[in-house]
Scaffold this motif. Structure first.
Motif, PDB file in Angstrom:
ATOM      1  N   HIS A 183       0.840  -1.201   0.000  1.00 40.17           N
ATOM      2  CA  HIS A 183       0.000   0.000   0.000  1.00 40.17           C
ATOM      3  C   HIS A 183       0.873   1.247   0.000  1.00 40.17           C
ATOM      4  CE1 HIS A 183      -2.770   3.093   1.481  1.00 40.17           C
ATOM      5  NE2 HIS A 183      -3.746   2.329   1.033  1.00 40.17           N
ATOM      6  N   GLU A 184       1.819   1.321   0.911  1.00 38.89           N
ATOM      7  CA  GLU A 184       2.695   2.487   0.962  1.00 38.89           C
ATOM      8  C   GLU A 184       3.666   2.501  -0.205  1.00 38.89           C
ATOM      9  OE1 GLU A 184       2.534   5.224   2.857  1.00 38.89           O
ATOM     10  OE2 GLU A 184       0.635   4.290   3.408  1.00 38.89           O
ATOM     11  N   GLY A 185       4.006   1.308  -0.725  1.00 37.92           N
ATOM     12  CA  GLY A 185       4.861   1.261  -1.911  1.00 37.92           C
ATOM     13  C   GLY A 185       4.212   1.950  -3.100  1.00 37.92           C
ATOM     14  N   LEU A 186       2.910   1.747  -3.256  1.00 40.75           N
ATOM     15  CA  LEU A 186       2.193   2.415  -4.335  1.00 40.75           C
ATOM     16  C   LEU A 186       2.141   3.920  -4.120  1.00 40.75           C
ATOM     17  CD1 LEU A 186      -0.790   0.019  -5.104  1.00 40.75           C
ATOM     18  CD2 LEU A 186       1.002   0.732  -6.683  1.00 40.75           C
ATOM     19  N   ARG A 187       1.880   4.325  -2.890  1.00 42.31           N
ATOM     20  CA  ARG A 187       1.824   5.761  -2.603  1.00 42.31           C
ATOM     21  C   ARG A 187       3.183   6.408  -2.834  1.00 42.31           C
ATOM     22  NH1 ARG A 187      -1.096   8.145   2.425  1.00 42.31           N
ATOM     23  NH2 ARG A 187      -0.855   9.915   1.008  1.00 42.31           N
ATOM     24  N   HIS A 188       4.240   5.684  -2.506  1.00 45.25           N
ATOM     25  CA  HIS A 188       5.591   6.199  -2.722  1.00 45.25           C
ATOM     26  C   HIS A 188       5.862   6.388  -4.211  1.00 45.25           C
ATOM     27  CE1 HIS A 188       9.827   6.852  -1.732  1.00 45.25           C
ATOM     28  NE2 HIS A 188      10.138   6.008  -2.694  1.00 45.25           N
ATOM     29  N   LEU A 189       5.370   5.443  -5.009  1.00 41.95           N
ATOM     30  CA  LEU A 189       5.571   5.537  -6.455  1.00 41.95           C
ATOM     31  C   LEU A 189       4.762   6.673  -7.055  1.00 41.95           C
ATOM     32  CD1 LEU A 189       6.677   4.308  -9.115  1.00 41.95           C
ATOM     33  CD2 LEU A 189       4.645   2.854  -9.151  1.00 41.95           C
ATOM     34  N   VAL A 190       3.510   6.802  -6.620  1.00 42.46           N
ATOM     35  CA  VAL A 190       2.621   7.809  -7.205  1.00 42.46           C
ATOM     36  C   VAL A 190       2.810   9.125  -6.443  1.00 42.46           C
ATOM     37  CG1 VAL A 190       0.264   8.376  -7.873  1.00 42.46           C
ATOM     38  CG2 VAL A 190       0.997   5.999  -7.818  1.00 42.46           C
ATOM     39  N   ARG A 191       3.927   9.758  -6.695  1.00 41.38           N
ATOM     40  CA  ARG A 191       4.224  11.063  -6.137  1.00 41.38           C
ATOM     41  C   ARG A 191       4.867  11.875  -7.236  1.00 41.38           C
ATOM     42  NH1 ARG A 191       8.365   7.847  -5.891  1.00 41.38           N
ATOM     43  NH2 ARG A 191      10.493   8.583  -5.504  1.00 41.38           N
ATOM     44  N   ASP A 192       4.660  13.153  -7.227  1.00 44.40           N
ATOM     45  CA  ASP A 192       5.233  14.004  -8.269  1.00 44.40           C
ATOM     46  C   ASP A 192       4.894  13.469  -9.662  1.00 44.40           C
ATOM     47  OD1 ASP A 192       6.741  15.899  -9.649  1.00 44.40           O
ATOM     48  OD2 ASP A 192       8.596  14.774  -9.443  1.00 44.40           O
ATOM     49  N   TRP A 193       3.647  13.023  -9.853  1.00 43.10           N
ATOM     50  CA  TRP A 193       3.234  12.546 -11.169  1.00 43.10           C
ATOM     51  C   TRP A 193       3.012  13.735 -12.111  1.00 43.10           C
ATOM     52  CZ3 TRP A 193      -1.577  14.607 -12.030  1.00 43.10           C
ATOM     53  CH2 TRP A 193      -2.340  14.936 -10.903  1.00 43.10           C
ATOM     54  N   SER A 194       3.031  13.450 -13.393  1.00 41.84           N
ATOM     55  CA  SER A 194       2.807  14.487 -14.398  1.00 41.84           C
ATOM     56  C   SER A 194       1.749  14.019 -15.384  1.00 41.84           C
ATOM     57  CB  SER A 194       4.111  14.845 -15.118  1.00 41.84           C
ATOM     58  OG  SER A 194       4.715  13.691 -15.686  1.00 41.84           O
ATOM     59  N   LEU A 195       1.312  14.944 -16.228  1.00 40.86           N
ATOM     60  CA  LEU A 195       0.157  14.709 -17.091  1.00 40.86           C
ATOM     61  C   LEU A 195       0.436  15.216 -18.492  1.00 40.86           C
ATOM     62  CD1 LEU A 195      -2.940  13.836 -16.890  1.00 40.86           C
ATOM     63  CD2 LEU A 195      -3.405  16.286 -16.609  1.00 40.86           C
ATOM     64  N   GLU A 196      -0.076  14.501 -19.485  1.00 38.13           N
ATOM     65  CA  GLU A 196       0.044  14.908 -20.895  1.00 38.13           C
ATOM     66  C   GLU A 196      -1.294  15.470 -21.371  1.00 38.13           C
ATOM     67  OE1 GLU A 196       2.549  14.362 -24.634  1.00 38.13           O
ATOM     68  OE2 GLU A 196       2.992  14.021 -22.522  1.00 38.13           O
ATOM     69  N   VAL A 197      -1.262  16.631 -22.032  1.00 40.23           N
ATOM     70  CA  VAL A 197      -2.479  17.217 -22.594  1.00 40.23           C
ATOM     71  C   VAL A 197      -2.186  17.746 -23.989  1.00 40.23           C
ATOM     72  CG1 VAL A 197      -3.336  17.912 -20.311  1.00 40.23           C
ATOM     73  CG2 VAL A 197      -2.048  19.559 -21.706  1.00 40.23           C
ATOM     74  N   THR A 198      -3.231  18.000 -24.741  1.00 41.65           N
ATOM     75  CA  THR A 198      -3.147  18.774 -25.968  1.00 41.65           C
ATOM     76  C   THR A 198      -3.712  20.163 -25.668  1.00 41.65           C
ATOM     77  OG1 THR A 198      -5.361  18.222 -26.766  1.00 41.65           O
ATOM     78  CG2 THR A 198      -3.590  16.662 -27.288  1.00 41.65           C
ATOM     79  N   PRO A 199      -3.477  21.143 -26.523  1.00 40.76           N
ATOM     80  CA  PRO A 199      -4.100  22.451 -26.279  1.00 40.76           C
ATOM     81  C   PRO A 199      -5.617  22.363 -26.109  1.00 40.76           C
ATOM     82  CG  PRO A 199      -2.370  22.683 -27.898  1.00 40.76           C
ATOM     83  CD  PRO A 199      -2.498  21.207 -27.639  1.00 40.76           C
ATOM     84  N   ARG A 200      -6.263  21.435 -26.816  1.00 45.24           N
ATOM     85  CA  ARG A 200      -7.718  21.316 -26.691  1.00 45.24           C
ATOM     86  C   ARG A 200      -8.113  20.647 -25.381  1.00 45.24           C
ATOM     87  NH1 ARG A 200     -11.273  17.418 -27.499  1.00 45.24           N
ATOM     88  NH2 ARG A 200      -9.701  16.033 -28.402  1.00 45.24           N
ATOM     89  N   THR A 201      -7.479  19.511 -25.054  1.00 47.74           N
ATOM     90  CA  THR A 201      -7.880  18.798 -23.836  1.00 47.74           C
ATOM     91  C   THR A 201      -7.478  19.558 -22.576  1.00 47.74           C
ATOM     92  OG1 THR A 201      -5.838  17.478 -23.790  1.00 47.74           O
ATOM     93  CG2 THR A 201      -7.740  16.570 -24.990  1.00 47.74           C
ATOM     94  N   ALA A 202      -6.505  20.461 -22.682  1.00 44.09           N
ATOM     95  CA  ALA A 202      -6.090  21.245 -21.512  1.00 44.09           C
ATOM     96  C   ALA A 202      -7.227  22.098 -20.977  1.00 44.09           C
ATOM     97  CB  ALA A 202      -4.896  22.128 -21.867  1.00 44.09           C
ATOM     98  N   GLU A 203      -8.203  22.400 -21.811  1.00 45.18           N
ATOM     99  CA  GLU A 203      -9.337  23.208 -21.359  1.00 45.18           C
ATOM    100  C   GLU A 203     -10.113  22.505 -20.247  1.00 45.18           C
ATOM    101  OE1 GLU A 203     -11.585  23.956 -24.864  1.00 45.18           O
ATOM    102  OE2 GLU A 203     -10.000  25.134 -25.842  1.00 45.18           O
ATOM    103  N   ALA A 204     -10.047  21.158 -20.214  1.00 44.28           N
ATOM    104  CA  ALA A 204     -10.764  20.405 -19.182  1.00 44.28           C
ATOM    105  C   ALA A 204     -10.189  20.646 -17.793  1.00 44.28           C
ATOM    106  CB  ALA A 204     -10.735  18.914 -19.507  1.00 44.28           C
ATOM    107  N   LEU A 205      -8.967  21.150 -17.717  1.00 43.27           N
ATOM    108  CA  LEU A 205      -8.346  21.398 -16.421  1.00 43.27           C
ATOM    109  C   LEU A 205      -9.021  22.546 -15.680  1.00 43.27           C
ATOM    110  CD1 LEU A 205      -4.589  21.049 -17.412  1.00 43.27           C
ATOM    111  CD2 LEU A 205      -6.076  19.322 -16.405  1.00 43.27           C
ATOM    112  N   THR A 206      -9.776  23.355 -16.398  1.00 48.81           N
ATOM    113  CA  THR A 206     -10.486  24.453 -15.747  1.00 48.81           C
ATOM    114  C   THR A 206     -11.563  23.920 -14.807  1.00 48.81           C
ATOM    115  OG1 THR A 206     -10.094  25.894 -17.649  1.00 48.81           O
ATOM    116  CG2 THR A 206     -11.839  26.549 -16.133  1.00 48.81           C
ATOM    117  N   SER A 207     -12.296  22.898 -15.260  1.00 44.18           N
ATOM    118  CA  SER A 207     -13.370  22.342 -14.440  1.00 44.18           C
ATOM    119  C   SER A 207     -12.888  21.203 -13.543  1.00 44.18           C
ATOM    120  CB  SER A 207     -14.512  21.836 -15.335  1.00 44.18           C
ATOM    121  OG  SER A 207     -14.034  20.885 -16.271  1.00 44.18           O
ATOM    122  N   ARG A 208     -11.757  20.604 -13.877  1.00 46.16           N
ATOM    123  CA  ARG A 208     -11.200  19.523 -13.043  1.00 46.16           C
ATOM    124  C   ARG A 208      -9.704  19.763 -12.880  1.00 46.16           C
ATOM    125  NH1 ARG A 208      -9.040  17.013  -9.972  1.00 46.16           N
ATOM    126  NH2 ARG A 208      -9.344  14.839  -9.329  1.00 46.16           N
TER     127      ARG A 208
END
Length: 318
Positions: free
Chosen positions: A30-55
């Motif tokens: 459980h903690e191993g997963l939390r340790h791994l999922v830290r400082d994650w990043s995300l890929e977007v396109t200019p169009r899909t980036a608009e969704a970040l406004t609501s989420r």
């Protein structure tokens, strides 16, 4: 919520400096997963980036902006400017084959650094059949320009754990060594961002091979966000993912019948078990921005339980 630590600040000495993070006990998945999922990043396109406004993701999240073939680079600059204003760390794609000439390159870099306030890019050769200008690949671009002179201080580079259809392993390794040396020579912070993977084994084997050759660099491992298997298969085919396509097919007909999104649980568990300190996760939200962010943030906050034989995740509300 654990805030993002963009720039691999806690990596082991000898990579990018800093101190080694405390690793969870090997018998605590459980903690191993939390340790791994830290400082994650995300890929977007200019169009899909608009969704970040609501989420919106957490402030400071590193967000990579794709430059789609045939689309104006102005869209990338405008998206980077907006994301920077909103408190994120935008990393635009700089696609060598899409650049028609030196003046355009300098204009794009000026727009990113002075207008959008960006100091890092992901440098790619690009998938265009023929270059639009003098830069046939990322090495040609680096030979022609000192990125630091144009305000770029951080350089992300493409990683190919499963190879590349247009280059053999020796060629890829030699190119990586040249880019790594370029970054060191110009004082650029450097790391690798991989194509998305459906199997952890090729990535772990590739990482070890790079270490054995003295090519150790921090890695952002590409994973698909929750999406239907049909959607994942479509992207795997279009992007030429090799061994991962085989791994995806192995999941069998049972999964093909499921309409609900399939998260990358198998990959996460395998990476968490290996627990490399120089690894972060980079998510491609093929199933949508909101679904990916909900799932990743639940992991980041520990809102999940391991079920079955320890190879299934169930998200919880607390």
């Amino acid at each position: 919520m654990t805030g993002p630590m963009n720039r691999f600040d806690d990596l082991a000495p000898g990579l990018l400096g800093g101190t080694r993070p405390e690793r969870p006990a090997a018998d605590d998945p459980h903690e191993g997963l939390r340790h791994l999922v830290r400082d994650w990043s995300l890929e977007v396109t200019p169009r899909t980036a608009e969704a970040l406004t609501s989420r919106p993701p957490p402030a400071g999240t590193q967000i990579y902006i794709t430059h789609l073939p045939g689309h104006p680079f102005e869209e990338v600059i405008a998206t980077a400017e907006r994301l920077k204003t909103q408190g994120y760390d935008p990393i635009p794609h700089l696609v060598a084959r899409a650049i028609p000439d030196r003046d355009t390159l300098e204009s794009w870099l000026l727009g990113l650094t002075h207008r959008a306030g960006v100091d890092g890019v992901l440098l790619l050769a690009g998938s265009l059949a023929a270059p639009h200008g003098p830069y046939a690949d990322s090495l040609a671009l680096l030979e022609a320009v000192n990125l630091r002179d144009h305000g770029i201080h951080r350089l992300a580079m493409a990683g190919h754990p499963e190879g590349h259809p247009q280059a053999d392993t020796a060629t890829l390794d030699a190119a990586l060594a040249t880019k790594r040396d370029y970054a060191a020579r110009h004082g650029l912070e450097a790391w690798l961002v991989t194509q998305f993977l459906f199997d952890a084994e090729p990535l772990l084997a590739w990482r070890q091979r790079l270490h054995d050759q003295g090519l150790a660099l921090p890695i952002r491992a590409g994973l698909p966000g929750p999406a239907s298997l049909a959607t994942l298969w479509k992207y795997a085919l279009s992007c030429g993912i090799g061994a991962s396509r085989t791994a995806l097919a192995r999941q069998g007909k049972r999964l093909f019948k499921l309409a609900r999104p399939q998260p990358p649980t198998r990959q996460l568990l395998a990476l968490a078990e290996a627990a490399p300190d120089d690894l972060r996760l980079h998510f491609y939200p093929f199933g949508g921005i909101a679904a990916t962010l909900d799932w990743v943030e639940a992991l980041d906050e520990g809102r999940f339980t391991l079920e079955g034989a320890g190879d299934e995740l169930r998200m919880t509300s607390h």
